[in-house]
Design a protein around this motif. Structure first.
Motif, mmCIF file in Angstrom:
data_model
loop_
_atom_site.group_PDB
_atom_site.id
_atom_site.type_symbol
_atom_site.label_atom_id
_atom_site.label_comp_id
_atom_site.label_asym_id
_atom_site.label_seq_id
_atom_site.Cartn_x
_atom_site.Cartn_y
_atom_site.Cartn_z
ATOM 1 N N GLY A 1 14.671 63.602 5.731
ATOM 2 C CA GLY A 1 13.535 63.794 6.376
ATOM 3 C C GLY A 1 13.023 65.263 6.569
ATOM 4 N N GLY A 2 13.857 66.136 5.657
ATOM 5 C CA GLY A 2 13.477 67.355 5.762
ATOM 6 C C GLY A 2 12.441 68.017 5.043
ATOM 7 N N CYS A 3 12.255 69.021 4.591
ATOM 8 C CA CYS A 3 11.077 69.528 3.995
ATOM 9 C C CYS A 3 11.247 69.769 2.541
ATOM 10 N N ASN A 4 12.668 69.458 2.241
ATOM 11 C CA ASN A 4 13.085 69.823 0.733
ATOM 12 C C ASN A 4 13.491 71.352 0.452
ATOM 13 N N ALA A 5 13.130 72.381 1.591
ATOM 14 C CA ALA A 5 13.727 73.517 1.156
ATOM 15 C C ALA A 5 15.238 73.566 1.178
ATOM 16 N N CYS A 6 15.778 72.745 2.099
ATOM 17 C CA CYS A 6 17.235 72.694 2.307
ATOM 18 C C CYS A 6 17.856 72.156 0.705
ATOM 19 N N GLU A 7 17.149 70.949 0.414
ATOM 20 C CA GLU A 7 17.531 70.447 -0.765
ATOM 21 C C GLU A 7 17.375 71.498 -1.995
ATOM 22 N N GLY B 1 9.264 82.128 2.011
ATOM 23 C CA GLY B 1 8.413 82.648 2.866
ATOM 24 C C GLY B 1 8.206 82.340 4.073
ATOM 25 N N ARG B 2 9.189 81.899 4.828
ATOM 26 C CA ARG B 2 9.070 81.311 6.278
ATOM 27 C C ARG B 2 9.030 82.580 6.992
ATOM 28 N N GLY B 3 7.935 82.617 7.811
ATOM 29 C CA GLY B 3 7.724 83.520 9.020
ATOM 30 C C GLY B 3 7.016 84.677 8.587
ATOM 31 N N GLY C 1 15.628 70.663 13.800
ATOM 32 C CA GLY C 1 14.760 71.641 13.083
ATOM 33 C C GLY C 1 13.493 71.616 13.982
ATOM 34 N N PRO C 2 12.287 72.086 12.810
ATOM 35 C CA PRO C 2 11.113 72.371 13.471
ATOM 36 C C PRO C 2 10.566 70.955 14.081
ATOM 37 N N PHE C 3 11.040 69.795 13.839
ATOM 38 C CA PHE C 3 10.815 68.487 14.094
ATOM 39 C C PHE C 3 11.558 67.759 15.298
ATOM 40 N N SER D 1 23.625 70.134 6.711
ATOM 41 C CA SER D 1 23.065 71.291 6.367
ATOM 42 C C SER D 1 21.675 71.525 6.742
ATOM 43 N N GLY D 2 21.472 72.782 7.518
ATOM 44 C CA GLY D 2 20.079 73.036 7.918
ATOM 45 C C GLY D 2 19.867 72.712 9.561
ATOM 46 N N ALA D 3 18.971 73.349 10.171
ATOM 47 C CA ALA D 3 18.589 73.394 11.367
ATOM 48 C C ALA D 3 18.011 71.790 11.503
ATOM 49 N N CYS D 4 17.467 70.943 10.733
ATOM 50 C CA CYS D 4 17.198 69.700 10.587
ATOM 51 C C CYS D 4 18.231 68.846 11.121
ATOM 52 N N ALA D 5 19.283 68.944 9.947
ATOM 53 C CA ALA D 5 20.310 68.161 10.008
ATOM 54 C C ALA D 5 21.103 68.327 11.331
ATOM 55 N N PRO E 1 24.259 76.214 9.183
ATOM 56 C CA PRO E 1 22.877 76.780 10.136
ATOM 57 C C PRO E 1 21.948 77.278 9.055
ATOM 58 N N GLY E 2 20.612 77.363 9.357
ATOM 59 C CA GLY E 2 19.692 78.041 8.560
ATOM 60 C C GLY E 2 18.543 77.131 8.457
ATOM 61 N N CYS E 3 17.384 77.447 8.104
ATOM 62 C CA CYS E 3 16.117 76.984 7.744
ATOM 63 C C CYS E 3 15.439 77.296 6.835
ATOM 64 N N PRO E 4 15.791 77.215 5.637
ATOM 65 C CA PRO E 4 16.867 76.623 4.941
ATOM 66 C C PRO E 4 18.149 77.581 4.977
ATOM 67 N N PRO E 5 19.273 77.110 5.173
ATOM 68 C CA PRO E 5 20.593 77.948 4.645
ATOM 69 C C PRO E 5 20.627 78.666 3.378
ATOM 70 N N GLU F 1 5.001 75.498 8.072
ATOM 71 C CA GLU F 1 5.715 75.858 7.145
ATOM 72 C C GLU F 1 6.627 74.743 6.278
ATOM 73 N N THR F 2 6.679 73.970 7.178
ATOM 74 C CA THR F 2 7.933 72.980 6.792
ATOM 75 C C THR F 2 7.336 71.456 6.480
ATOM 76 N N LEU F 3 5.811 71.405 6.211
ATOM 77 C CA LEU F 3 5.342 70.296 5.944
ATOM 78 C C LEU F 3 5.658 69.950 4.547
HETATM 79 S S1 SF4 Z 1 16.299 72.788 8.239
HETATM 80 FE FE1 SF4 Z 1 14.317 73.880 7.728
HETATM 81 S S2 SF4 Z 1 14.521 74.106 5.429
HETATM 82 FE FE2 SF4 Z 1 15.984 72.630 6.107
HETATM 83 S S3 SF4 Z 1 14.863 70.887 5.645
HETATM 84 FE FE3 SF4 Z 1 14.673 71.274 7.819
HETATM 85 S S4 SF4 Z 1 12.524 72.466 8.108
HETATM 86 FE FE4 SF4 Z 1 13.262 72.351 5.893
#
Ligand code: SF4
Ligand code: SF4
Lengths: 255, 502
Positions: free
Chosen positions: A134-140, B289-291, A208-210, A200-204, A231-235, B203-205
């Protein structure tokens, strides 16, 4: 064929000599925050009110950032008039325990290696099944990068595999949506014991943002026992690699 | 005149939007489509006991957007049989509000979440969370016909989704794509969410389209505030958007190279993609490009010395890019695999409302930078890339040519940034208005629409990621193909799961 060879020679060898040489990150990169409570004006809570995710908490006049909730947006640092919160370019952020993510003025607690038995099992060869929940795929995307030649994950004996049956653990990204919960738990169950879980990542780690959405579980913390938090968004890929190598005891505390 | 027209980044008071009866609304939409309009969005919003339907029509040739509005009860006659491009929008409306588009030929849930009204369009128990993927799949029966089901968890590091192939031997008769696994309820959350959080959620859609979605959101906020971002910020946003396009297009060509087993380009592009991401990170610290983009402008400025450094690095990366692409497109064995594979006919692409690279590869002229220019693109973007063959090759070629254009764009932007501030603070938002923003992201058109309440807060926020339109294109591309060509076809679209699932 000739053209291909010429291009191959021109583009050259680009694998980064890590860990012999420390990675150089861009000037504006936001890695580990540095907090200097001595600069905080008495009673100031400006940063706490500003952080939309409650990652920044001021306790007894000491700001602390929960790196598990932080999106590294840098807005708190930009807003602090006293310069008490700044972001360094230190990419080393991964830890073994949830409470170690609370970062204040004290020394950072970097991830400790696995115990001797687990290290013996996984230290030289670690196969991970990645589950995107369910992340945004940037982590992946930035995990995929670890297998490209700059990072070349394979040279450390770490590999992402297709089947959970072939894996020593799972590496989870995303806040765990309601719709991915059972597939995540099934994948975990399919990994033979003993097994590792990496968030891995703020979501997990915390949604995270959700965080707080009725359709997500705010990360894997309540669902599975976590062995490593990245940590990180994404790490940044270096953050993830650093965490994995520390877990396997391949980096010393000081490096 | 029943439709109200506006420009990209425009704003209309809700009171000025005439409420058509449904028959007139349907007729007007048919007329728009006959006159080569595209339905860029169709969505519902509660209106007391009833529901408003809003349609956004893109009249690309005129550079106009038209908004139509109607009001319905809990049922309305499906428009899909005559206008296939709304098929998913109607399913979405049904799932969100429990409204039933009567006569919809393919009536199933999309994202498998409980409805927002407690009324379920399929008569399921509204107190129970629907099970993801639980629906009737299209089936083919007969001798030698078999079904292949894949996912939700796929091999590799990729997002989850479920695919069902109806096959006759190796040949795919039909592919059904069932998503929803990444659903985070973004649209449901937005009306109550504080602004500070929204920027991050936008930014994370779809993580690889951070700049595109963040820019659309910023544009909405600026429209509602009646204050455009300063020219310098608009230039930095366009620069970042083109860097985002470069990274992803290069990465996709690397992915295609991997899938056809052409390893030099596969490994070069994997690295070069990272080089572009690292350029974005020079700009704002984040590879994605976050932020960077914030309502009112950008959170980071770009001074002359940074621009000069970026320009220097860009030249080296551009050289590597050209080299990596040239050997790929010069190899007969590569071309043999790409040409004729996964073809989508232009009329199917138009009927389904495809956008972006997938549409342009079928010869359709759709590019918001050209037709609905905004910010730095105004009067400066005139090179729209199209190809005619509609196959994997065409989608690869569109990317290659767009890479060249984006390189030129980034170079020009770095050399010549407008002076002035990069961020302004925005005044309060207009109450009871509708605002619209279109941004041409690397995959295609990103559409955002917002409705505000009496206090200027969002009462409804609609997001259309290009993937929402284009997954149907992938299903079409697979018709009659060998199932073994699925990875290649899939890569040539490279769609977002979370962008669709929201
Ligand atoms: S932690 Fe940030 S970058 Fe990673 S899946 Fe969640 S929203 Fe995306
Ligand atoms: S950088 Fe982290 S702590 Fe600071 S405002 Fe952003 S999310 Fe909050």
């Amino acid at each position: 064929m000739f053209k291909i060879l010429r291009e191959r020679i021109r583009q050259g060898h680009r694998t980064y000599p890590y860990p012999v040489q420390a990675p150089v990150l861009p000037e504006r990169f936001r890695g580990r925050p540095r907090i200097d409570p001595k600069r905080c004006p008495p009673g100031c809570r400006g940063c706490e009110d500003l952080c939309p995710y409650g990652a920044l908490q001021v306790r007894d006049g000491q700001p602390r950032i929960d790196l598990g909730l932080c999106l590294f947006c840098g807005e708190c640092a930009a807003a602090c008039p006293a310069g008490a919160v700044t972001f360094t370019r230190d990419h080393r952020l991964a830890v073994r325990h949830r409470e170690d993510l609370l970062s204040g003025a004290d020394e950072p607690r970097l991830a400790q290696a696995l115990d001797a038995r687990m290290k013996k099992l996984f230290g030289r060869s670690l196969k991970l099944r990645q589950v995107s929940a369910g992340g945004c795929n940037a982590c992946e995307a930035d995990l995929n990068v670890l297998s490209t030649l700059v990072f070349d994950l394979g040279r450390f004996g770490i590999q992402f595999v297709a089947s959970p049956r072939h894996a020593d653990g799972i590496l989870v990204t995303g806040p765990v949506t309601e719709n991915m919960k059972s597939a995540l738990l099934d994948t975990y169950a399919a990994v033979p014991e003993p097994k590792l879980v990496i968030a891995s990542g703020a979501c997990a780690i915390g949604g995270g943002p959700f965080r707080g959405s009725p359709e997500v579980h705010n990360g894997i913390g309540d669902l599975l026992p976590v062995d490593l938090y990245i940590p990180g968004c994404p790490p940044h890929p270096w953050t993830a690699l650093d965490g994995l190598l520390r877990l396997l005891g391949r980096l010393t505390q000081k490096s | 005149m029943s439709a109200l027209t506006l420009k990209n980044g425009g704003l209309v008071p809700l009171a000025e939007l005439e409420i058509l009866d449904f028959a007139a609304f349907a007729a007007a939409l048919r007329q728009e489509v006959d006159a080569q309009g595209r339905i860029a969005a169709l969505f519902a919003a509660p209106a007391g006991e009833q529901f408003d339907l809003f349609a956004l029509v893109a009249r690309d040739r005129q550079g106009q957007l038209a908004v139509l509005r109607s009001r319905v009860g809990t049922r309305f006659a499906s428009l899909t049989p005559e206008l296939p491009q709304v098929h998913l929008f109607e399913r979405e409306i049904a799932e969100q509000y429990g409204l039933v588009p009567e006569g919809h030929p393919w009536f199933k849930p999309l994202r498998f979440h409980p409805s927002w009204t407690g009324r379920d369009a399929w008569g399921r128990d509204p107190r129970r969370h629907p099970l993801v993927g639980e629906m009737d799949y299209y089936r083919v029966a007969g001798e030698e016909v078999h079904e292949v089901a894949v996912g939700p968890v796929h091999a590799g590091i990729i997002e989850p989704g479920h695919f069902r192939f109806q096959c006759h031997g190796e040949q795919v008769l039909h592919l059904e794509i069932s998503l929803g696994y990444q659903h985070r309820a973004v649209e449901a959350l937005l009306p109550g969410t504080p602004a500070a959080k929204i920027a991050h959620q936008m930014e994370t859609l779809a993580g690889d389209s951070t700049i595109a979605h963040a820019s659309a959101y910023a544009q909405i906020c600026e429209a509602l505030a009646g204050t455009p971002a300063p020219p310098r910020a608009l230039a930095i946003r366009a620069l970042a958007l083109e860097l985002e396009r470069l990274a992803n297009h290069v990465g996709d060509i690397g992915g295609l190279a991997t899938d056809v087993g052409f390893l030099p380009t596969a490994s070069f592009c994997g690295r070069i993609r990272g080089d572009y991401l690292n350029l974005s990170a020079e700009l704002c610290g984040s590879r994605f490009g976050r932020g960077l983009v914030r309502p009112g402008g950008t959170a980071f400025d770009l001074d002359a010395s940074l621009a000069a450094r970026m320009l220097e690095r860009l030249e080296a990366v551009a050289r590597d890019t050209r080299g990596a692409l040239e050997i790929f497109f010069d190899s007969p064995s590569v071309l043999a695999r790409l040409e004729g594979t996964g073809r989508v006919a232009a009329q199917d692409a138009a009927a389904l409302g495809l956008v972006g690279v997938a549409a342009r590869a079928c010869g359709l002229n759709i590019d918001a930078r050209r037709h609905h220019p905004w910010g730095a693109y105004l009067d400066r973007f005139d090179h729209l890339v199209t190809e005619d063959s509609g196959d994997v090759f065409a989608r690869a070629r569109v990317r290659r040519r767009e890479i060249n254009d984006s390189l030129r764009w980034v170079r020009d932007a770095l050399r010549d940034l407008p002076a002035g501030p990069s961020r302004l603070s925005l005044p309060a938002r207009a109450a009871r208005h509708l605002a619209v923003a279109l941004v041409e992201g690397w995959r295609g058109e990103v559409v955002h629409l917002a409705l505000t309440d009496q206090d200027g807060r969002f009462s409804r926020y609609k997001i259309v990621d290009p993937s929402f339109r284009n997954w149907s294109g992938l299903a079409m591309a697979l018709r009659g193909e060998q199932i073994s060509d699925f990875p290649l076809c899939n890569k040539s679209f490279n769609l977002s799961y979370c962008g669709f699932d929201l």
